[in-house]
Motif scaffolding. Structure first.
Motif, mmCIF file in Angstrom:
data_model
loop_
_atom_site.group_PDB
_atom_site.id
_atom_site.type_symbol
_atom_site.label_atom_id
_atom_site.label_comp_id
_atom_site.label_asym_id
_atom_site.label_seq_id
_atom_site.Cartn_x
_atom_site.Cartn_y
_atom_site.Cartn_z
ATOM 1 N N GLN A 55 0.826 -1.204 0.000
ATOM 2 C CA GLN A 55 0.000 0.000 0.000
ATOM 3 C C GLN A 55 0.862 1.256 0.000
ATOM 4 O O GLN A 55 0.368 2.355 -0.200
ATOM 5 N N TYR A 56 2.140 1.084 0.263
ATOM 6 C CA TYR A 56 3.087 2.200 0.207
ATOM 7 C C TYR A 56 4.481 1.650 -0.035
ATOM 8 O O TYR A 56 4.724 0.454 0.114
ATOM 9 N N ALA A 57 5.371 2.525 -0.425
ATOM 10 C CA ALA A 57 6.774 2.168 -0.606
ATOM 11 C C ALA A 57 7.605 3.371 -0.173
ATOM 12 O O ALA A 57 7.146 4.517 -0.249
ATOM 13 N N LEU A 58 8.793 3.099 0.294
ATOM 14 C CA LEU A 58 9.682 4.148 0.776
ATOM 15 C C LEU A 58 10.919 4.231 -0.101
ATOM 16 O O LEU A 58 11.418 3.216 -0.581
ATOM 17 N N VAL A 59 11.405 5.444 -0.291
ATOM 18 C CA VAL A 59 12.666 5.640 -1.000
ATOM 19 C C VAL A 59 13.758 5.543 0.058
ATOM 20 O O VAL A 59 13.829 6.357 0.973
ATOM 21 N N HIS A 60 14.580 4.519 -0.064
ATOM 22 C CA HIS A 60 15.690 4.297 0.869
ATOM 23 C C HIS A 60 16.929 4.947 0.262
ATOM 24 O O HIS A 60 17.349 4.578 -0.827
#
Length: 82
Positions: A55-60
């Motif tokens: 439902q979401y993704a993070l920029v690492h």
């Protein structure tokens, strides 16, 4: 950060695609400023086998050396002052 022509295309959820686009835009902007963060990646809340459910993704942003961190701080400071 764009896929090579021979790379297999993966279907992404809209949130994963949003994170990929943000990562690529940030990488391009940093590159134009002479900065490269080689460990930039996308992280989802689950292992790879459940990415379709994300439902979401993070920029690492990964880690960087002290000189790169200083260059990044300088670019940000100049942008704020500009």
């Amino acid at each position: 950060m764009t896929p090579t022509p021979s790379a297999p295309r993966t279907l992404h959820t809209p949130k994963i695609q949003e994170a990929l686009d943000a990562r690529d835009a940030l990488a391009t902007a940093l590159s134009q400023a002479g900065i490269q963060l080689p460990a930039m990646d996308i992280r989802t809340p689950w292992a790879d086998d459940r990415k379709a459910e994300a439902q979401y993704a993070l920029v690492h942003l990964g880690v960087c050396s002290a000189p790169i961190a200083l260059m990044l701080a300088d670019v940000i400071t100049k942008g704020i002052a500009g």
